[in-house]
Design an enzyme around this catalytic site. Structure first.
Site, PDB file in Angstrom:
ATOM      1  CB  CYS A 132       5.725  -2.087   9.329  1.00 40.41           C
ATOM      2  SG  CYS A 132       6.635  -1.259   8.138  1.00 40.41           S
ATOM      3  CE  LYS A 197      11.506   3.204   9.839  1.00 48.68           C
ATOM      4  NZ  LYS A 197      11.365   1.767   9.598  1.00 48.68           N
ATOM      5  CE  LYS A 250      15.594   3.922   8.448  1.00 50.59           C
ATOM      6  NZ  LYS A 250      15.303   2.400   8.153  1.00 50.59           N
ATOM      7  CE1 TYR A 315      22.187   0.224   3.524  1.00 46.74           C
ATOM      8  CE2 TYR A 315      21.432   2.781   3.725  1.00 46.74           C
ATOM      9  CZ  TYR A 315      21.148   1.330   3.758  1.00 46.74           C
ATOM     10  OH  TYR A 315      20.024   1.146   4.592  1.00 46.74           O
TER      11      TYR A 315
END
Length: 329
Positions: A132, A197, A250, A315
């Site tokens: 990242c 996260k 998350k 999703y």
């Protein structure tokens, strides 16, 4: 033997569906949802993500149509992830003003101006090593990556994004992005921080979708240890102090306690990401006839709201909105 004289009977208020609806403590609507979209610069037609049934990478040409579909269901926002045609060691495609996400932002806003367009702000999709940020050896250089995050966020803002959502868990990423946006003339662009996260096994299918699997090692040096609770509050408050307008936890399902604690301890809107592994497990169980998909998904969404989430990235969002509209109708 006589029955007890029951004065308090909680079942009285559960007697009919209407009554249960009237006293429900938690509600779910399409307004709570954000739909993730994967835009692939290398394809001309949708390509299904095999580990995420029902989810596809889409070409840039379909972004407008997809955004309109989302809006028609009453879902207020989308979050964009880009898969570029070319990658390099520093992820420079992330701040290319004609990059895949920048083009997707413009296409989405042109097709549905009122849709809130969010851009995931990170480099794992853009680096040839899948980490990242900028590497020095096998370590992500935190501060050099911050400079690139400033450029990426400003580029998304120039493209017309409504919210930037940094997800790389770099120390100081919010203050760096806030300074970069302000200096570029975008003081009114909010930041939704992936503040909490975890280094989670639930992310596996996402890496298929976003083509972002690390070429070596893992992300444990920048994402959080799943065993840590107090650290979540520390990360959340650091990001608020640095200028985050919204926070995110998350993954979701295995971290309901964290959602509640962060919500109770802070004072900004809170999102939760119902991640790819959580989605894939439900889809697999439903395909085998082991669960009622609609019932389980709606129960999960409601649980996120009960835990404290104001917004849910999922999703399942298109199906959830359809089911909610059908139930109204």
């Amino acid at each position: 033997m006589s029955l007890p004289d029951l004065i308090v009977r909680p079942r009285r208020l559960r007697r009919t569906a209407t009554m249960r609806r009237m006293v429900s403590e938690t509600t779910l609507s399409a307004d709570d949802l954000i739909y993730p979209i994967f835009v692939d610069e290398t394809i001309d037609s949708p390509r299904e993500v095999k580990s995420m049934p029902g989810v596809s990478r889409i070409p840039l040409s379909m972004v407008g149509e997809m955004t309109q579909q989302v809006a028609a269901l009453g879902i207020p926002g989308i979050i964009l992830f880009g898969i570029p045609a070319e990658k390099d060691a520093i992820g420079s495609g992330g701040w290319d003003d004609n990059g895949i996400v920048q083009q997707a932002i413009r296409a989405a806003k042109a097709a549905s101006p009122d849709t809130c367009v969010i851009a995931d702000t990170c480099f794992c999709e853009y680096t040839d090593h899948g980490h990242c940020g900028v590497l020095h050896g096998e370590d992500v250089d935190n501060d050099e990556t911050l400079l690139n995050l400033q450029k990426e966020a400003a580029s998304y803002a120039r493209a017309g994004v409504d919210i930037v959502a940094p997800s790389g868990m770099m120390d100081g990423m919010i203050s760096a992005i806030r300074d970069g946006l302000d200096e570029a003339g975008f003081k009114n662009i909010p930041i939704m921080s992936y503040a909490v996260k975890y280094a989670s096994g639930y992310f596996g299918p996402f890496r298929d979708a976003a083509d972002s699997t690390p070429s070596f090692g893992d992300r444990a040096t920048y994402q959080m240890d799943p065993g840590n609770r107090r650290e979540a509050l520390k990360e959340a408050w650091l990001d608020i102090e640095e200028g985050a307008d919204m926070l995110m936890v998350k993954p979701g399902l295995a971290y309901m306690d964290i959602i509640r604690e962060v919500k109770d301890a802070t004072n900004v809107p809170m999102a939760v990401y119902n991640v790819s592994g959580e989605y894939a497990m439900v889809k697999a169980a439903a395909a085998n006839g082991w669960i009622d998909e609609k019932r389980v998904v709606l129960e999960t969404m409601l649980s996120f709201k009960r835990a404290g989430a104001d917004l849910i990235l999922s999703y399942h969002a298109l199906d959830v909105a359809r089911w909610l509209n059908e139930d109204k109708g």
